[in-house]
Design a protein around this motif. Structure first.
Motif: not given
Length: 190
Positions: A121-127, A57-58, A106-118
């Motif tokens: 965002r989730l830490e800002a929403l749910y602390g 549930v995004k 995936f491991f060098g570019i995509y996932f590190p960026r997405k994991d950081r951004i998500e």
């Protein structure tokens, strides 16, 4: 139900990837063994993605139920399995080239960026709730015991969530892709 065909996936920036995929498809020579092995891995990835999408549930709640109780990013793990399944299904030297290219990206570019951004965002929403979840649940390698942290969450898998997260479109794309690969195999058998 959400329309499974998303026009945003047909943008010009994706055309080189489509062209590369077609090149790989038409120059591959999948075998019966490569298709069987690839099918098993792809099916596991497809099922994991579907399980996760049915719980997700995004932005409305921190999802920690279902596969999210075992791994923070079940959709990414599922995508890794699907990509690996396609590579194994293609077989031959293409499989190694695809696994190397896909894994590096995936491991060098995509996932590190997405994991950081998500994560931000989730830490800002749910602390603290998200911080505790993040420290207890691995990103990509599942933990055996389900995370609960005293949660009373009663979330269940939902076809509505599955559809809202566009997993019907993913299922359609995987089905068409695998049919094309199977067709390529039958062409090689003749």
């Amino acid at each position: 139900m959400r329309n499974p065909v998303r026009l945003k996936n047909l943008r010009a920036r994706f055309l080189p990837f489509l062209a590369l995929g077609l090149l790989v498809l038409f120059t591959s020579q999948p075998s019966r063994g490569s298709l069987v092995l690839g099918s098993i891995v792809l099916l596991l990835g497809f099922l994991l993605r579907g399980w996760g999408a049915g719980y997700l549930v995004k932005n409305d709640a921190l999802t920690t139920a279902g596969p999210y109780a075992h791994v923070r990013h079940p959709l990414y793990v599922g995508t890794l399995l699907v990509g690996t399944g396609f590579a194994l299904g293609i077989g031959g030297w293409w499989a190694l080239a695809i696994l190397f290219a896909f894994g590096s990206w995936f491991f060098g570019i995509y996932f590190p960026r997405k994991d950081r951004i998500e994560g931000e965002r989730l830490e800002a929403l749910y602390g603290e709730q998200y911080a505790a979840y993040r420290s207890a649940v691995p990103a990509l390698w599942p933990r055996w015991r389900a995370y609960s942290a005293g949660s009373t969450e009663r979330t269940r898998w939902s076809l509505e969530h599955y559809s809202e997260n566009n997993e019907l479109g993913t299922a359609l794309a995987l089905f068409v892709g695998w049919l094309l690969l199977a067709w390529r195999f039958t062409e090689g058998v003749r």
